[in-house]
Design an enzyme around this catalytic site. Sequence first.
Site, PDB file in Angstrom:
ATOM      1  N   THR A  12       0.965  -1.184  -0.149  1.00 49.24           N
ATOM      2  CA  THR A  12      -0.069   0.055   0.037  1.00 49.24           C
ATOM      3  C   THR A  12       0.807   1.320   0.004  1.00 49.24           C
ATOM      4  OG1 THR A  12      -0.019  -0.192   2.358  1.00 49.24           O
ATOM      5  CG2 THR A  12      -1.870  -1.117   1.269  1.00 49.24           C
ATOM      6  N   GLY A  13       2.138   1.166  -0.215  1.00 41.38           N
ATOM      7  CA  GLY A  13       3.184   2.341  -0.116  1.00 41.38           C
ATOM      8  C   GLY A  13       3.350   3.066  -1.370  1.00 41.38           C
ATOM      9  N   HIS A 166      16.823   0.705  -9.599  1.00 41.17           N
ATOM     10  CA  HIS A 166      15.990   0.915 -10.921  1.00 41.17           C
ATOM     11  C   HIS A 166      16.674   1.692 -12.068  1.00 41.17           C
ATOM     12  CE1 HIS A 166      14.704   4.771  -9.370  1.00 41.17           C
ATOM     13  NE2 HIS A 166      14.431   5.174 -10.785  1.00 41.17           N
ATOM     14  N   GLU A 204      16.123  17.696 -10.435  1.00 40.61           N
ATOM     15  CA  GLU A 204      14.778  17.564 -10.111  1.00 40.61           C
ATOM     16  C   GLU A 204      14.128  18.705  -9.931  1.00 40.61           C
ATOM     17  OE1 GLU A 204      14.442  12.557  -8.974  1.00 40.61           O
ATOM     18  OE2 GLU A 204      14.976  14.180  -7.420  1.00 40.61           O
ATOM     19  N   ASP A 223      20.103   9.189  -0.974  1.00 42.01           N
ATOM     20  CA  ASP A 223      18.870   8.854  -1.775  1.00 42.01           C
ATOM     21  C   ASP A 223      19.458   8.431  -3.184  1.00 42.01           C
ATOM     22  OD1 ASP A 223      16.116   8.722  -2.283  1.00 42.01           O
ATOM     23  OD2 ASP A 223      16.137  10.657  -3.304  1.00 42.01           O
ATOM     24  N   HIS A 228      22.074   5.163  -7.322  1.00 39.16           N
ATOM     25  CA  HIS A 228      21.796   5.689  -8.657  1.00 39.16           C
ATOM     26  C   HIS A 228      23.155   6.248  -9.582  1.00 39.16           C
ATOM     27  CE1 HIS A 228      18.005   4.527  -7.658  1.00 39.16           C
ATOM     28  NE2 HIS A 228      17.426   5.808  -7.482  1.00 39.16           N
TER      29      HIS A 228
HETATM   30  N1  LIG Z   1       8.735   5.712  -2.863  1.00 45.17           N
HETATM   31  C1  LIG Z   1       9.388   5.902  -3.824  1.00 45.17           C
HETATM   32  O1  LIG Z   1       9.687   6.684  -4.611  1.00 45.17           O
HETATM   33  C2  LIG Z   1      11.036   5.065  -3.681  1.00 45.17           C
HETATM   34  C3  LIG Z   1      10.852   4.264  -2.366  1.00 45.17           C
HETATM   35  N2  LIG Z   1      12.241   3.366  -2.364  1.00 45.17           N
HETATM   36  C4  LIG Z   1      12.343   2.648  -1.189  1.00 45.17           C
HETATM   37  O2  LIG Z   1      11.117   1.703  -1.319  1.00 45.17           O
HETATM   38  C5  LIG Z   1      10.956   1.311   0.187  1.00 45.17           C
HETATM   39  C6  LIG Z   1       9.437   1.727   0.391  1.00 45.17           C
HETATM   40  O3  LIG Z   1       9.173   2.873   0.254  1.00 45.17           O
HETATM   41  P1  LIG Z   1       7.804   3.772   0.335  1.00 45.17           P
HETATM   42  O4  LIG Z   1       6.955   2.893  -0.606  1.00 45.17           O
HETATM   43  O5  LIG Z   1       8.057   5.123  -0.136  1.00 45.17           O
HETATM   44  O6  LIG Z   1       7.266   3.770   1.595  1.00 45.17           O
HETATM   45  P2  LIG Z   1       6.044   4.072   2.169  1.00 45.17           P
HETATM   46  O7  LIG Z   1       5.921   4.281   3.622  1.00 45.17           O
HETATM   47  O8  LIG Z   1       5.012   4.770   1.409  1.00 45.17           O
HETATM   48  O9  LIG Z   1       5.287   2.541   2.413  1.00 45.17           O
HETATM   49  C7  LIG Z   1       5.687   1.670   3.421  1.00 45.17           C
HETATM   50  C8  LIG Z   1       4.736   0.403   3.413  1.00 45.17           C
HETATM   51  O10 LIG Z   1       5.282  -0.463   4.095  1.00 45.17           O
HETATM   52  C9  LIG Z   1       3.869  -0.693   4.894  1.00 45.17           C
HETATM   53  N3  LIG Z   1       4.310  -0.841   6.728  1.00 45.17           N
HETATM   54  C10 LIG Z   1       5.031   0.093   7.264  1.00 45.17           C
HETATM   55  N4  LIG Z   1       5.117  -0.420   8.456  1.00 45.17           N
HETATM   56  C11 LIG Z   1       4.419  -1.588   8.676  1.00 45.17           C
HETATM   57  C12 LIG Z   1       4.373  -2.579   9.631  1.00 45.17           C
HETATM   58  N5  LIG Z   1       4.776  -2.333  10.844  1.00 45.17           N
HETATM   59  N6  LIG Z   1       3.487  -3.901   9.245  1.00 45.17           N
HETATM   60  C13 LIG Z   1       3.229  -4.027   8.077  1.00 45.17           C
HETATM   61  N7  LIG Z   1       3.242  -3.023   7.031  1.00 45.17           N
HETATM   62  C14 LIG Z   1       3.931  -1.935   7.408  1.00 45.17           C
HETATM   63  C15 LIG Z   1       2.790   0.220   4.748  1.00 45.17           C
HETATM   64  O11 LIG Z   1       1.551  -0.108   4.916  1.00 45.17           O
HETATM   65  P3  LIG Z   1       0.291   0.548   5.490  1.00 45.17           P
HETATM   66  O12 LIG Z   1       0.681   1.920   5.333  1.00 45.17           O
HETATM   67  O13 LIG Z   1      -0.805  -0.276   4.971  1.00 45.17           O
HETATM   68  O14 LIG Z   1       0.490   0.229   7.106  1.00 45.17           O
HETATM   69  C16 LIG Z   1       3.329   0.498   3.332  1.00 45.17           C
HETATM   70  O15 LIG Z   1       2.710  -0.358   2.739  1.00 45.17           O
HETATM   71  C17 LIG Z   1      11.828   2.114   0.993  1.00 45.17           C
HETATM   72  O16 LIG Z   1      13.067   1.191   1.316  1.00 45.17           O
HETATM   73  C18 LIG Z   1      12.463   3.192   0.199  1.00 45.17           C
HETATM   74  O17 LIG Z   1      13.629   3.536   0.509  1.00 45.17           O
HETATM   75  C19 LIG Z   1      13.129   3.404  -3.255  1.00 45.17           C
HETATM   76  C20 LIG Z   1      13.282   4.124  -4.528  1.00 45.17           C
HETATM   77  C21 LIG Z   1      12.197   5.200  -4.692  1.00 45.17           C
HETATM   78  O1  LIG Z   2      15.140   6.521  -6.060  1.00 47.23           O
HETATM   79  C1  LIG Z   2      14.808   7.540  -6.382  1.00 47.23           C
HETATM   80  O2  LIG Z   2      14.530   7.688  -7.776  1.00 47.23           O
HETATM   81  C2  LIG Z   2      13.810   8.908  -7.949  1.00 47.23           C
HETATM   82  C3  LIG Z   2      13.973   9.595  -9.463  1.00 47.23           C
HETATM   83  O3  LIG Z   2      13.895   8.087 -10.221  1.00 47.23           O
HETATM   84  P1  LIG Z   2      13.606   8.475 -11.735  1.00 47.23           P
HETATM   85  O4  LIG Z   2      13.823   7.127 -12.385  1.00 47.23           O
HETATM   86  O5  LIG Z   2      11.870   8.779 -11.871  1.00 47.23           O
HETATM   87  O6  LIG Z   2      14.635   9.629 -12.437  1.00 47.23           O
HETATM   88  C4  LIG Z   2      13.847  10.160  -7.192  1.00 47.23           C
HETATM   89  O7  LIG Z   2      13.073  11.103  -7.565  1.00 47.23           O
HETATM   90  C5  LIG Z   2      13.881   9.910  -5.394  1.00 47.23           C
HETATM   91  O8  LIG Z   2      13.846  10.730  -4.588  1.00 47.23           O
HETATM   92  C6  LIG Z   2      14.679   8.667  -5.242  1.00 47.23           C
HETATM   93  O9  LIG Z   2      14.350   8.131  -3.952  1.00 47.23           O
END
Ligand SMILES: NC(=O)C1=CN([C@@H]2O[C@H](COP(=O)(O)OP(=O)(O)OC[C@H]3O[C@@H](n4cnc5c(N)ncnc54)[C@H](OP(=O)(O)O)[C@@H]3O)[C@@H](O)[C@H]2O)C=CC1
Ligand SMILES: O=C1O[C@H](COP(=O)(O)O)[C@@H](O)[C@H](O)[C@H]1O
Length: 455
Positions: A12-13, A166, A204, A223, A228
């Site tokens: 759901t993140g 990625h 960005e 980050d 990257h």
């Molecule tokens: N967002 C981005 O653009 C990027 C993210 N990342 C990496 O991806 C990973 C996830 O990031 P992101 O999606 O932004 O994070 P979010 O905080 O948006 O999402 C976290 C997810 O983990 C779940 N969660 C958190 N705590 C718990 C818990 N205790 N038990 C069960 N589920 C839990 C949440 O579920 P719920 O809300 O349903 O509780 C949610 O689905 C990180 O490592 C981040 O560094 C890497 C590149 C880019």
């Molecule tokens: O991992 C990340 O990448 C995005 C940028 O990725 P792109 O493929 O869209 O260029 C960056 O915005 C973000 O901060 C970082 O966590």
Amino acid sequence: MREIPFVLFGATGDLAKKMLLPALMTIFRDHETYRLKVVGVADTDYSVDGFRDYVAQVLVDSGHFEQKQIEAFVRDVHYVRGDYGSDPLYEELSKVVDADGEPIFYLAIPPRFFEVVVDRLEAVGFAECGRVMVEKPFGRDLADARHLSEVLTRAFRESQIYRIDHFLGKEAVQNLLVFRFANSILEPLWNRNYVSRIELNMLEDFGVEGRGAFYDSVGVLRDVVQNHLLQLLCLLLMEPPLSMNSESVALERVKVLASMEPLSLAESVLGQYRGYMNEPGVTPGSSTPTFVAVRVRLNSWRWAGVPVFIRAGKAVSETRTNAIIEFRSPPTLIFDSNDAHHQPEPNRLIFEFKPDDLIDLRMQAKVPGPNLRSAPVSLEVGRAGGPVKGEEPYAQLIDDVTRNDQSRFASEESVEAAWRVVSPLLDQPASLLYGAGTGGPREADGLVSDFGGWC
Ligand SMILES: NC(=O)C1=CN([C@@H]2O[C@H](COP(=O)(O)OP(=O)(O)OC[C@H]3O[C@@H](n4cnc5c(N)ncnc54)[C@H](OP(=O)(O)O)[C@@H]3O)[C@@H](O)[C@H]2O)C=CC1
Ligand SMILES: O=C1O[C@H](COP(=O)(O)O)[C@@H](O)[C@H](O)[C@H]1O
């Protein structure tokens, strides 16, 4: 058709919403030889149907897929709700995930949960048969990355661990490799004798976009630089690998990182955009840098002495990710353009990854007319608008895992080597403020003033 269980922790993140669910949908649409049986895991109180509705809405909102395809995809999606630390969650998973199908566990979760999730996956027997995909950043520093690696390797074998970056799955990044190694004319020029400097930009024009709490705990170096940009630099500078298999490529990438000196505070500029502290989730008074410009020094036979600059920043004036190789100027200027007002610009090879996928060789050509005067021209190949449908990096990388192909993933050695390079800057505060929508702190220009400014 082969069915591979795909368990998405963090379903759901933000990352799942922006990238992973569309990637899974793309795979469903485009791959006919296997099917991923998707199980979302998170803590939001959805029923299975409620989660399906959520996924369908995410995919509709992405604007990339047809309604019928979406309906067919979500019909087979499952959801398991629970806290990552709770045993019933894993007991439920062991009921719905077929361990014999070589399940893939994707950890799109905050890094603090890696250990608890990996330990419990092992406890219920999934480590024997599964593959695990881990999101960056891999740890907070070298020591933490080593700990994370220990956590992963006490449960999974190295060949089962996929450290996702990625950038390595981007079509334009793959094209960089093809352009370098499928052409012979570049190789004689690809060294300190002909290259005068190299610049890598990841600019960005947006801020932290609702990810304030996460970003504030990492900053620009963790980050995008440690992962990257250093991985990209490796592909640009590495020696030709023996083949494109994962061991050969990983070896050459690590050699580039090993030849880099740790970054120096004296050759870097760290800034924070004005207004960052008002972003939701950011700690008041935070000194986390959102911008860095830094010189990278390499001590390899091929690159010693060539100035390499990295610049990355949020909330600057434009969105552009590129790598620029600047070549030395001709030894003497013999044409009419050889006067103070008409100095030809040096040749540049520009790999642009965002917003467009293109490669541009900037040369000099004659301006029509009686004089031998030159002007820059672009010899350009590529596509406007970035990746097209089906070529998004996450779909490519997940597909790689289904084939046990590690070549587009970061090795533990390269992750550790990259932490060593960025280590001196990791806990440095942003000492300068810059206006949102500007080019970043002006002091960054000082780094390149001896080289004619930023390309
Ligand atoms: N967002 C981005 O653009 C990027 C993210 N990342 C990496 O991806 C990973 C996830 O990031 P992101 O999606 O932004 O994070 P979010 O905080 O948006 O999402 C976290 C997810 O983990 C779940 N969660 C958190 N705590 C718990 C818990 N205790 N038990 C069960 N589920 C839990 C949440 O579920 P719920 O809300 O349903 O509780 C949610 O689905 C990180 O490592 C981040 O560094 C890497 C590149 C880019
Ligand atoms: O991992 C990340 O990448 C995005 C940028 O990725 P792109 O493929 O869209 O260029 C960056 O915005 C973000 O901060 C970082 O966590």
